[in-house]
Design an enzyme around this catalytic site. Structure first.
Site, mmCIF file in Angstrom:
data_model
loop_
_atom_site.group_PDB
_atom_site.id
_atom_site.type_symbol
_atom_site.label_atom_id
_atom_site.label_comp_id
_atom_site.label_asym_id
_atom_site.label_seq_id
_atom_site.Cartn_x
_atom_site.Cartn_y
_atom_site.Cartn_z
ATOM 1 N N HIS A 1 0.837 -1.195 0.000
ATOM 2 C CA HIS A 1 0.000 0.000 0.000
ATOM 3 C C HIS A 1 0.874 1.249 0.000
ATOM 4 O O HIS A 1 0.706 2.136 0.823
ATOM 5 C CB HIS A 1 -0.941 -0.008 1.209
ATOM 6 N N ASN A 2 1.797 1.320 -0.938
ATOM 7 C CA ASN A 2 2.648 2.501 -1.084
ATOM 8 C C ASN A 2 1.853 3.604 -1.775
ATOM 9 O O ASN A 2 1.142 3.347 -2.743
ATOM 10 C CB ASN A 2 3.867 2.157 -1.928
#
Length: 592
Positions: A519-520
């Site tokens: 979840h960058n």
């Protein structure tokens, strides 16, 4: 080497995951000539995800077959700019996918609707707690969009992706069994929630008893046979246990390779080129526009130029940022002066967990899906959670259940168990089926000294500088995580486990080694001013009006929710904007 130049097309798409697939389908259906360039190979359920070969934990989890090859291209990482950044030789904390479908092949399916609490963060926090509440080095700002304008696109993505769940707010009316803190929905989920499992049921009872509001995690894992609006047929989830990091054998988990990509391939004006690695975007120096891309055919080594009227950057967050930097589009961010926009607002997430062990209980963790979880949102979307008293921005969710808890990688044992030998073997055999976890997932706010830029030392297989990540948890994330650990441990203790390994709320530095999430976010963030954002609210580059950037790299900060629901909604909105506004009058978009 001579670069072979091809005939110009209307649109070239870089990367064929969720956003690339959505743009490919929508633009080709509108009659445009579209070429999609994907660095990985083609994947199909029939060829790649059939039993028994798909159920191979060693192949897909330990050896990371569906992920990007870090030997060919990776990042360098450091916690602060006082350290030397070193290359990440094996993917750990996050796992970007490679191949048609991208990370949408191996994701868990968590699909959330982000709300105005995120999109209008600075306005809402300053209005509630005052301007002094947000620290000077925390670069929180409004995104330039609202939930109301995104809601129809959330609905569209959920129906494309066969999302299963229970509404908690229909048209402003609270619904029993759903999330009472969610923003209003226009209609129910396409499918009912996934079947509950024991760990989720136990957590749900404990959370409700504590006064919280548990509900099933919304999931792009179809709970029943379903046909989406494009005529794509889904099977019902089989709870096989092989979900995260695997393709779906039953076509129950939504993926671009099943949904939007085949729809685009039906169009004669769409062409997909696999094994095509884009190395730079070409820009006309005399005008504010791009002219196409250069890519390398990985099978032949040939370098090719693909001219295009429009370029859509649809690769993974970090790859989007890298391509913008090596192409010289947009000013790179400088933390010393806080000027520049490419690499700015990079964010990740926080997490803490408690492991619980129950003598005599059998959880059957191998019978699950990626989102057989129960969640509470009381410390995220609920304004009754007083951030003023805690001195934080953002929030976190708490959940329990099982997500691909397979026996090679998942060997939970109580603290104090020897790390090897006969006693360790006995403990892993005893507790594998008799343990569960309760975990939190928290947001991450942009900070002046968390950013992405080009590494001055290390290079990839094409001789380009690697992307350098400078990131660590700041005070805001440490305080949120400490609060989350307290809530997690209170709920865990209320279940009276035989043994418990408590969640840690101690300050910690971020590490690239253990997996946390893919979840960058941020690095080419959206906003209303070119001074502090890379793209406008329609995801159009401020520096080149015919370049559009998709995905979580456009997030202005990271929330507690998984990003894919918002990523899909924004892609559908961008496609509609291009078809209905940009093509009629090409140029910088302004408010209607």
């Amino acid at each position: 080497m001579t670069i072979r130049k091809l005939k110009e097309v209307d649109a070239v798409i870089v990367g064929l995951g969720w956003t690339g697939g959505i743009l490919a389908k929508e633009l080709s259906e509108a009659g445009l000539t579209v070429v999609a360039l994907e660095r990985g190979r083609m994947t199909t359920t029939e060829a790649d995800f059939q039993v028994p070969t798909v159920r191979d934990e060693l192949r897909y989890v330990q050896r990371q077959e569906m992920m990007q090859d870090a030997a060919r291209d990776t990042i360098t990482m450091r916690n602060t700019d006082r350290q030397e950044a070193l290359p990440v030789r094996r993917l750990g904390a996050f796992l970007p996918g490679e191949g048609v479908g991208g990370s949408g092949l191996h994701w868990s399916g968590g699909t959330w609707r982000w709300s105005d609490m995120e999109f209008k963060a600075r306005s809402l926090y300053e209005g509630r707690y005052g301007k002094a509440h947000i620290p000077a080095d925390m670069m929180v700002r409004d995104w330039g969009i609202s939930y109301e304008e995104i809601e129809p696109y959330y609905d569209r993505f959920e129906r494309t992706a066969a999302v299963s769940g229970k509404a908690g707010n229909l048209g402003g009316q609270t619904q029993a069994g759903g999330n009472p803190f969610e923003a209003p929905r226009s209609r129910e989920y396409p499918n009912p929630p996934l079947n509950p499992i024991l760990a989720g049921q136990m957590f749900s009872e404990a959370a409700a008893k504590a006064g919280y509001h548990p509900f099933p995690r919304p999931a792009a894992n179809s709970s029943r046979a379903y046909t989406n609006p494009d005529g794509v047929s889904f099977g019902g989830c089989q709870y096989c246990g092989f979900c995260q990091r695997f393709g779906c054998e039953a076509n129950a988990k939504a993926s671009p390779h099943l949904t939007v990509v085949p729809a685009a391939l039906k169009r004669p004006n769409f062409e997909m080129r696999t094994h095509s690695w884009v190395t730079r975007i070409l820009k006309d120096a005399s005008a504010r526009r791009v002219t196409g891309v250069v890519y390398t055919n990985l099978l032949t080594g040939e370098e090719i130029e693909q001219p295009a009227q429009m370029v859509f950057l649809c690769s993974f967050t970090l790859n989007n940022v890298h391509l913008m930097l090596v192409s010289g589009i947009g000013k790179p961010y400088d933390p010393a002066t806080q000027t520049g926009v490419i690499g700015r607002n990079y964010c990740y997430e926080t997490r803490t967990a408690a492991n619980l062990f129950f003598e005599g209980k059998e959880f059957n963790p191998f019978i699950s899906a990626g989102c057989t979880n129960v969640v509470i949102d009381d410390f995220n979307a609920n304004w009754q959670f007083d951030r003023g008293a805690l001195g934080v921005v953002g929030g976190y969710i708490v959940s329990a259940g099982h997500n691909t808890n397979l026996p090679i990688g998942n060997r939970p044992v109580p603290r104090g168990t020897p790390a090897w030998g006969s006693r360790w073997k006995e403990a892993t055999a005893k507790w594998y089926g008799s343990s569960m976890s309760i975990s939190s997932s928290g947001g991450s706010m942009p900070h002046r000294y968390n950013y992405l830029d080009l590494d001055p030392t290390y290079r990839n297989a094409f001789g380009q500088p690697l992307l350098r990540m400078t990131f660590d948890y700041k005070d805001n994330e440490q305080r949120l995580n400490a609060h989350a650990a307290r809530i997690v441990n209170e709920l865990a203790r209320s279940l009276n486990p035989t043994h418990m390994s408590a969640a840690s709320g101690e300050p910690q530095s971020w590490s690239v080694v253990p997996y946390l999430s893919t979840h960058n976010g941020g690095g080419t963030s959206m906003g209303t001013s070119p001074a502090d954002s890379a793209v406008n609210p329609w995801l159009q580059s401020w520096d080149a009006h015919n370049l559009f950037v998709m995905g979580a790299s456009t997030f202005a900060h990271n929330g507690a929710y998984q990003p894919t629901g918002l990523v899909g909604a924004l892609a559908y909105r961008a496609a509609d904007t291009v078809k209905n506004r940009y093509l009629r009058n090409p140029g910088p978009l302004v408010s209607a």
